[in-house]
Design a protein around this motif. Structure first.
Motif, PDB file in Angstrom:
ATOM      1  N   ARG A   1      77.604   1.735  69.786  1.00 43.74           N
ATOM      2  CA  ARG A   1      76.419   2.594  69.787  1.00 43.74           C
ATOM      3  C   ARG A   1      76.813   3.854  70.531  1.00 43.74           C
ATOM      4  NH1 ARG A   1      73.636   2.880  74.577  1.00 43.74           N
ATOM      5  NH2 ARG A   1      74.207   1.319  76.106  1.00 43.74           N
ATOM      6  N   ILE A   2      76.250   4.951  70.147  1.00 39.73           N
ATOM      7  CA  ILE A   2      76.531   6.205  70.837  1.00 39.73           C
ATOM      8  C   ILE A   2      75.609   6.235  72.052  1.00 39.73           C
ATOM      9  CG2 ILE A   2      76.462   8.721  70.700  1.00 39.73           C
ATOM     10  CD1 ILE A   2      77.163   8.419  67.702  1.00 39.73           C
ATOM     11  N   ALA A   3      76.205   6.089  73.231  1.00 37.33           N
ATOM     12  CA  ALA A   3      75.432   5.961  74.469  1.00 37.33           C
ATOM     13  C   ALA A   3      75.094   7.311  75.089  1.00 37.33           C
ATOM     14  CB  ALA A   3      76.218   5.118  75.472  1.00 37.33           C
ATOM     15  N   GLY A   4      75.863   8.333  74.792  1.00 34.08           N
ATOM     16  CA  GLY A   4      75.604   9.648  75.359  1.00 34.08           C
ATOM     17  C   GLY A   4      76.363  10.719  74.609  1.00 34.08           C
ATOM     18  N   THR A   5      75.792  11.887  74.584  1.00 37.83           N
ATOM     19  CA  THR A   5      76.460  13.031  73.965  1.00 37.83           C
ATOM     20  C   THR A   5      76.445  14.190  74.949  1.00 37.83           C
ATOM     21  OG1 THR A   5      74.428  13.886  72.949  1.00 37.83           O
ATOM     22  CG2 THR A   5      75.761  12.354  71.631  1.00 37.83           C
ATOM     23  N   GLY A   6      77.357  15.103  74.767  1.00 33.17           N
ATOM     24  CA  GLY A   6      77.413  16.291  75.604  1.00 33.17           C
ATOM     25  C   GLY A   6      77.859  17.467  74.770  1.00 33.17           C
ATOM     26  N   GLY A   7      77.646  18.635  75.281  1.00 28.66           N
ATOM     27  CA  GLY A   7      78.038  19.827  74.539  1.00 28.66           C
ATOM     28  C   GLY A   7      78.303  20.991  75.472  1.00 28.66           C
ATOM     29  N   TYR A   8      79.020  21.940  74.945  1.00 32.50           N
ATOM     30  CA  TYR A   8      79.297  23.160  75.684  1.00 32.50           C
ATOM     31  C   TYR A   8      79.490  24.287  74.680  1.00 32.50           C
ATOM     32  CZ  TYR A   8      81.695  26.819  78.213  1.00 32.50           C
ATOM     33  OH  TYR A   8      82.037  28.035  78.733  1.00 32.50           O
ATOM     34  N   LEU A   9      78.848  25.403  74.926  1.00 34.02           N
ATOM     35  CA  LEU A   9      79.039  26.604  74.120  1.00 34.02           C
ATOM     36  C   LEU A   9      79.447  27.750  75.039  1.00 34.02           C
ATOM     37  CD1 LEU A   9      75.954  26.483  71.721  1.00 34.02           C
ATOM     38  CD2 LEU A   9      78.353  26.085  71.139  1.00 34.02           C
ATOM     39  N   PRO A  10      80.508  28.455  74.691  1.00 30.27           N
ATOM     40  CA  PRO A  10      80.901  29.619  75.498  1.00 30.27           C
ATOM     41  C   PRO A  10      79.787  30.660  75.531  1.00 30.27           C
ATOM     42  CG  PRO A  10      82.609  29.043  73.918  1.00 30.27           C
ATOM     43  CD  PRO A  10      81.400  28.228  73.574  1.00 30.27           C
ATOM     44  N   GLN A  11      79.804  31.478  76.569  1.00 24.95           N
ATOM     45  CA  GLN A  11      78.755  32.480  76.761  1.00 24.95           C
ATOM     46  C   GLN A  11      78.829  33.637  75.768  1.00 24.95           C
ATOM     47  OE1 GLN A  11      76.174  32.127  79.029  1.00 24.95           O
ATOM     48  NE2 GLN A  11      77.058  30.084  79.119  1.00 24.95           N
ATOM     49  N   ALA A  12      80.028  34.071  75.426  1.00 26.89           N
ATOM     50  CA  ALA A  12      80.189  35.241  74.559  1.00 26.89           C
ATOM     51  C   ALA A  12      79.740  34.918  73.129  1.00 26.89           C
ATOM     52  CB  ALA A  12      81.641  35.702  74.558  1.00 26.89           C
ATOM     53  N   ILE A  13      79.019  35.847  72.535  1.00 22.11           N
ATOM     54  CA  ILE A  13      78.535  35.674  71.165  1.00 22.11           C
ATOM     55  C   ILE A  13      79.012  36.853  70.322  1.00 22.11           C
ATOM     56  CG2 ILE A  13      76.456  35.658  69.716  1.00 22.11           C
ATOM     57  CD1 ILE A  13      75.045  34.165  71.953  1.00 22.11           C
ATOM     58  N   ILE A  14      79.430  36.551  69.118  1.00 22.69           N
ATOM     59  CA  ILE A  14      79.798  37.601  68.169  1.00 22.69           C
ATOM     60  C   ILE A  14      78.876  37.459  66.961  1.00 22.69           C
ATOM     61  CG2 ILE A  14      81.644  36.204  67.145  1.00 22.69           C
ATOM     62  CD1 ILE A  14      83.168  38.897  66.740  1.00 22.69           C
ATOM     63  N   THR A  15      78.333  38.567  66.504  1.00 17.80           N
ATOM     64  CA  THR A  15      77.391  38.531  65.387  1.00 17.80           C
ATOM     65  C   THR A  15      78.115  38.679  64.051  1.00 17.80           C
ATOM     66  OG1 THR A  15      77.041  40.922  65.337  1.00 17.80           O
ATOM     67  CG2 THR A  15      75.617  39.639  66.826  1.00 17.80           C
ATOM     68  N   ALA A  16      77.410  38.330  62.996  1.00 20.89           N
ATOM     69  CA  ALA A  16      77.960  38.483  61.649  1.00 20.89           C
ATOM     70  C   ALA A  16      78.273  39.954  61.371  1.00 20.89           C
ATOM     71  CB  ALA A  16      76.978  37.938  60.619  1.00 20.89           C
ATOM     72  N   GLU A  17      77.416  40.838  61.855  1.00 24.48           N
ATOM     73  CA  GLU A  17      77.646  42.266  61.654  1.00 24.48           C
ATOM     74  C   GLU A  17      78.925  42.730  62.355  1.00 24.48           C
ATOM     75  OE1 GLU A  17      74.675  41.089  62.914  1.00 24.48           O
ATOM     76  OE2 GLU A  17      73.542  41.182  61.054  1.00 24.48           O
ATOM     77  N   GLU A  18      79.152  42.228  63.581  1.00 26.02           N
ATOM     78  CA  GLU A  18      80.374  42.582  64.299  1.00 26.02           C
ATOM     79  C   GLU A  18      81.611  42.061  63.564  1.00 26.02           C
ATOM     80  OE1 GLU A  18      79.329  42.649  68.994  1.00 26.02           O
ATOM     81  OE2 GLU A  18      78.930  40.750  67.960  1.00 26.02           O
ATOM     82  N   LEU A  19      81.509  40.865  62.999  1.00 22.74           N
ATOM     83  CA  LEU A  19      82.621  40.325  62.213  1.00 22.74           C
ATOM     84  C   LEU A  19      82.897  41.196  60.998  1.00 22.74           C
ATOM     85  CD1 LEU A  19      82.176  36.454  62.256  1.00 22.74           C
ATOM     86  CD2 LEU A  19      84.092  37.771  63.150  1.00 22.74           C
ATOM     87  N   ASP A  20      81.833  41.648  60.315  1.00 22.63           N
ATOM     88  CA  ASP A  20      82.005  42.517  59.154  1.00 22.63           C
ATOM     89  C   ASP A  20      82.802  43.768  59.536  1.00 22.63           C
ATOM     90  OD1 ASP A  20      80.564  40.780  57.556  1.00 22.63           O
ATOM     91  OD2 ASP A  20      78.694  41.924  57.690  1.00 22.63           O
ATOM     92  N   VAL A  21      82.430  44.409  60.643  1.00 26.92           N
ATOM     93  CA  VAL A  21      83.116  45.626  61.100  1.00 26.92           C
ATOM     94  C   VAL A  21      84.565  45.294  61.461  1.00 26.92           C
ATOM     95  CG1 VAL A  21      83.202  47.355  62.942  1.00 26.92           C
ATOM     96  CG2 VAL A  21      81.013  46.768  61.879  1.00 26.92           C
ATOM     97  N   ARG A  22      84.757  44.230  62.241  1.00 25.19           N
ATOM     98  CA  ARG A  22      86.097  43.843  62.704  1.00 25.19           C
ATOM     99  C   ARG A  22      87.033  43.533  61.540  1.00 25.19           C
ATOM    100  NH1 ARG A  22      86.540  39.375  67.308  1.00 25.19           N
ATOM    101  NH2 ARG A  22      85.435  41.014  68.392  1.00 25.19           N
ATOM    102  N   LEU A  23      86.496  42.896  60.493  1.00 27.20           N
ATOM    103  CA  LEU A  23      87.311  42.482  59.355  1.00 27.20           C
ATOM    104  C   LEU A  23      87.308  43.485  58.202  1.00 27.20           C
ATOM    105  CD1 LEU A  23      86.275  38.714  59.321  1.00 27.20           C
ATOM    106  CD2 LEU A  23      88.381  39.723  60.252  1.00 27.20           C
ATOM    107  N   GLY A  24      86.600  44.612  58.381  1.00 26.46           N
ATOM    108  CA  GLY A  24      86.564  45.635  57.343  1.00 26.46           C
ATOM    109  C   GLY A  24      85.796  45.196  56.101  1.00 26.46           C
TER     110      GLY A  24
END
Length: 145
Positions: A6-29
């Motif tokens: 049985r899954i007795a516990g779960t945990g998670g972590y997300l880094p603080q920095a966020i990149i948006t889809a728009e920023e990816l579009d610019v970065r990748l041309g």
């Protein structure tokens, strides 16, 4: 296969920095809106330059162990179910075990890389260990950068 866990516990972590889809579009041309239209992903979390998958995995692992009402010393096996590999030897599970400290001195720590199926494969492997009576508590960790 019969389920012995049985899954007795779960945990998670997300880094603080966020990149948006728009920023990816610019970065990748790419044309504006391309990433959002093709992936449906508006934002992604991005790890800091000095932050490793092991660091992130440790934070999530500690949360999961605490959520299960256990201590690190209760864990019998650590299975790394990540898809990204830091280095061939030692594997990420051993690095994670070392980073968790002396409380995580379990019997085994190994990697179960199976691409996008890694978590399912790790769950099946942990189930097999439990069914054989070899281990009582498995910690499965997946951390990606």
């Amino acid at each position: 296969m019969q389920q012995h866990f049985r899954i007795a516990g779960t945990g998670g972590y997300l880094p603080q920095a966020i990149i948006t889809a728009e920023e990816l579009d610019v970065r990748l041309g790419l044309p504006s809106g391309w990433t959002w239209r093709h992936t449906g992903v508006a934002t992604r979390h991005r790890h800091a330059p000095n932050e490793t998958a092991t660091d992130m995995g440790c934070r999530a692992a500690c949360d999961a162990v605490a959520a299960a009402g256990l201590k690190l010393s209760d864990i019998d096996v650590i299975i790394d179910a990540s898809t990204c590999e830091l280095q061939p030897i030692p594997g990420k599970a051993a690095l994670l075990q070392a980073a968790l400290g002396p409380g995580a001195s379990c019997w085994a720590a190994f990697d179960g890389h199976a691409s996008w199926l890694s978590f399912v494969v790790a769950l099946a492997t942990g189930n097999a260990f439990l069914s054989g009576g070899r281990y009582g508590h498995s910690l499965i960790v997946s951390a990606e950068t």
